[in-house]
Enzyme design. Sequence first.
Site, mmCIF file in Angstrom:
data_model
loop_
_atom_site.group_PDB
_atom_site.id
_atom_site.type_symbol
_atom_site.label_atom_id
_atom_site.label_comp_id
_atom_site.label_asym_id
_atom_site.label_seq_id
_atom_site.Cartn_x
_atom_site.Cartn_y
_atom_site.Cartn_z
ATOM 1 N N HIS A 139 0.793 -1.224 0.076
ATOM 2 C CA HIS A 139 0.034 -0.050 0.015
ATOM 3 C C HIS A 139 0.785 1.226 0.114
ATOM 4 O O HIS A 139 0.224 2.314 0.114
ATOM 5 C CB HIS A 139 -0.997 -0.065 1.304
ATOM 6 N N ASP B 141 -6.563 4.795 9.774
ATOM 7 C CA ASP B 141 -7.903 4.814 9.488
ATOM 8 C C ASP B 141 -8.410 3.474 8.944
ATOM 9 O O ASP B 141 -9.633 3.187 8.755
ATOM 10 C CB ASP B 141 -8.070 5.962 8.501
ATOM 11 N N GLU C 111 -10.231 13.548 14.759
ATOM 12 C CA GLU C 111 -9.645 13.997 13.335
ATOM 13 C C GLU C 111 -10.368 14.985 12.660
ATOM 14 O O GLU C 111 -11.400 15.416 13.412
ATOM 15 C CB GLU C 111 -9.851 12.573 12.356
HETATM 16 P P1 FAD Z 1 4.060 -1.830 2.027
HETATM 17 O O1 FAD Z 1 3.841 -0.709 1.166
HETATM 18 O O2 FAD Z 1 3.976 -3.116 1.485
HETATM 19 O O3 FAD Z 1 5.680 -1.535 2.702
HETATM 20 C C1 FAD Z 1 6.036 -0.092 3.183
HETATM 21 C C2 FAD Z 1 7.593 -0.048 3.307
HETATM 22 O O4 FAD Z 1 7.851 -0.856 4.660
HETATM 23 C C3 FAD Z 1 8.445 -0.722 2.616
HETATM 24 O O5 FAD Z 1 9.800 0.080 2.202
HETATM 25 C C4 FAD Z 1 8.418 -2.013 2.901
HETATM 26 O O6 FAD Z 1 9.600 -2.512 2.566
HETATM 27 C C5 FAD Z 1 8.635 -1.959 4.297
HETATM 28 N N1 FAD Z 1 8.127 -2.836 4.997
HETATM 29 C C6 FAD Z 1 6.783 -3.796 4.983
HETATM 30 N N2 FAD Z 1 6.744 -4.497 5.769
HETATM 31 C C7 FAD Z 1 7.671 -4.763 6.719
HETATM 32 C C8 FAD Z 1 8.153 -5.302 7.640
HETATM 33 N N3 FAD Z 1 7.284 -6.402 8.180
HETATM 34 N N4 FAD Z 1 9.533 -5.249 8.091
HETATM 35 C C9 FAD Z 1 10.155 -4.026 7.784
HETATM 36 N N5 FAD Z 1 9.766 -3.419 6.546
HETATM 37 C C10 FAD Z 1 8.529 -3.626 6.073
HETATM 38 N N6 FAD Z 1 -0.916 5.578 7.103
HETATM 39 C C11 FAD Z 1 -1.307 5.878 8.451
HETATM 40 O O7 FAD Z 1 -0.302 6.180 8.992
HETATM 41 N N7 FAD Z 1 -2.504 5.968 8.815
HETATM 42 C C12 FAD Z 1 -3.472 5.811 7.870
HETATM 43 O O8 FAD Z 1 -4.626 5.763 8.372
HETATM 44 C C13 FAD Z 1 -3.421 5.201 6.735
HETATM 45 N N8 FAD Z 1 -4.274 4.966 5.712
HETATM 46 C C14 FAD Z 1 -3.915 4.412 4.616
HETATM 47 C C15 FAD Z 1 -4.915 3.887 3.530
HETATM 48 C C16 FAD Z 1 -4.708 3.721 2.488
HETATM 49 C C17 FAD Z 1 -5.802 3.024 1.481
HETATM 50 C C18 FAD Z 1 -3.260 3.314 2.010
HETATM 51 C C19 FAD Z 1 -3.046 3.014 0.858
HETATM 52 C C20 FAD Z 1 -2.449 3.621 2.873
HETATM 53 C C21 FAD Z 1 -2.645 4.237 4.083
HETATM 54 N N9 FAD Z 1 -1.596 4.685 4.893
HETATM 55 C C22 FAD Z 1 -1.945 5.165 6.433
HETATM 56 C C23 FAD Z 1 -0.233 4.488 4.480
HETATM 57 C C24 FAD Z 1 0.308 3.439 5.091
HETATM 58 O O9 FAD Z 1 0.936 3.316 6.380
HETATM 59 C C25 FAD Z 1 1.468 2.846 4.041
HETATM 60 O O10 FAD Z 1 1.023 2.695 2.895
HETATM 61 C C26 FAD Z 1 2.366 1.895 4.962
HETATM 62 O O11 FAD Z 1 3.322 1.488 3.944
HETATM 63 C C27 FAD Z 1 1.757 0.592 5.094
HETATM 64 O O12 FAD Z 1 1.332 -0.401 3.877
HETATM 65 P P2 FAD Z 1 1.764 -1.844 3.843
HETATM 66 O O13 FAD Z 1 1.505 -2.684 5.057
HETATM 67 O O14 FAD Z 1 0.872 -2.309 2.569
HETATM 68 O O15 FAD Z 1 3.331 -1.591 3.739
#
Ligand code: FAD
Length: 527
Positions: free
Chosen positions: A93, A156, A269
């Site tokens: 994401h 969120d 918020e």
């Molecule tokens: P990824 O996008 O897969 O990874 C993000 C980064 O972290 C990459 O660099 C990856 O290599 C690294 N990573 C992933 N997993 C690990 C792990 N286990 N150990 C070490 N590194 C790791 N953020 C907020 O703070 N509040 C919100 O309310 C919020 N709402 C969102 C809503 C939507 C629809 C979206 C798309 C994003 C939102 N986000 C929010 C942002 C979100 O926190 C980031 O997208 C974050 O990257 C988490 O997504 P993911 O778990 O898919 O991680």
Amino acid sequence: MMIAYLDQQQRRRLVPDGDVEHGASGNSDQDILRALDVDAAVDVAPAAGDFGGMAFVLPARYLRPSTAEDIARVVRLAARSSCLTVAARGNGHSVGGQAMAGGGIVLDMRCLGPPVKLVLCGGAAAAVDVPGGALWAEVLDWSVRNHGMAPVSWTDYLGLTVGGTLSNGGISGQAFRRGPQVANVAELEVVTGAGERCVCSSSSSSDLFFAALGGLGQFGVITRARIPLVPAPKMVRWTRVVYRTFEEYAGDAEWLVTRPDSAAFDYVEGFAFLNDAADPVSGWSTVPIPAITGGFDPDKIPADSGPILYCLELALHYDHREADQVDERAEVMLQPLRYVRGLEFAADVSYVEFLLRVGRVEEEAREAGTWATPHPWLNLLISSSDIADFDRAVFKRILRRGVGGPMLVYPLRRSKWDTRMSVAVPESEVFYLVALLRFVPPCAGEAAVKEAVAQNREIVRYCESKGYDFKVYIPRYESEGEWAWHFGRDWALFVERKRQYDPAAILAPGQTIFSRARPLAAAAAIP
Ligand code: FAD
């Protein structure tokens, strides 16, 4: 001898068994990739894109580890190569390729075990051990259903992984009071860039613990997190109220987030929206609580209102036995606020329903086709001293036609963030999260995406030119100088931690902070 580990779902080879030093027949990157072999049918395509829909980079391998030891072996093997990198992919994401590894190895963290487990911490205290690839929605479901308990700090949207948000921050309306998700972790298990498995906490291997929290995946892969639990609230009084001026909105919001706990809401918020009936994604219709409260009555908007209005979103937790007092409690708490009377919306929903509220937005976006289109999002943390100027210059001028999605703006408190963590925040005690969550309509085309990206740049440049005390949240920079600027005086520590925990710069290459091709010594220019 190769093997031993078999993926539970795919029954595929993942890494060589035993001493990985002897698993590969040579040290070239191709030898190493062959040693990882896996069947050629493994589809790398899903790991080449993300929610942002603007970056596409093919990895050489997309693996599905199910244990921390699998991950440690992959990292150790990559370390023997000349330039292979390893990226943990949570739920993908990110919006700028942060979870990608061009020509490298991507780990599908969603496959990681072991299952979620309750941990008793003495007395009534409890926590939950979750694998780094678990979704927050899964943590919520498991904790509430099995134990009537829940973590205190959320995002969120809960379709994000625990490891992904802990690598960034994890912010929602609870953070002003409870701190962000990174401030609500008791213990981590991390696989470092040296392929070592370490259990760390604020009292044991604390430097690695704080490095990993908000560390953008640079110091280790989070394979397990221990998250404290509290008894889950049963019900939520969910309220939205509308403001005519930013001054009144921000004044009330800041007052609310600095109240003592005994007089505070559980969630604060808010968002800016267009004073416009016609815009379905940024106008009046976004204010009523979807499918629950009545519609928006435009006659209540004061005649002298401008093109942008503001909506404060508040929540109050309560149990069924307190239900008969919640009206009075809410009334007392809302009474001093300066919102437009008649433009208030309230609903009583279960705690779980409240936390899953953005899931409904996802369903609608999927139906409209905007979940799969590009998302040139921009998130900023801006100090309270600069936010009024930002409102004038950005919301009211640059973004006067909206962003095709929510424009969140609400205050947080720096004292709830532990400054030993890697995450960078502004200096002032009260700062705002500004989230420009752009959804590009399927018919809009590439030009619209470019325009949105250019507008984001213009906004960041404006903040820089005015000397704001601000940070980009979930940052995306290309040059070392920009990263050094982002971390400020903590850049030296960030580089030192990289040298210590991932000296060959194997992990999270998609963040484009360090590179295997450029030795870390050269990357250590400290401002
Ligand atoms: P990824 O996008 O897969 O990874 C993000 C980064 O972290 C990459 O660099 C990856 O290599 C690294 N990573 C992933 N997993 C690990 C792990 N286990 N150990 C070490 N590194 C790791 N953020 C907020 O703070 N509040 C919100 O309310 C919020 N709402 C969102 C809503 C939507 C629809 C979206 C798309 C994003 C939102 N986000 C929010 C942002 C979100 O926190 C980031 O997208 C974050 O990257 C988490 O997504 P993911 O778990 O898919 O991680």
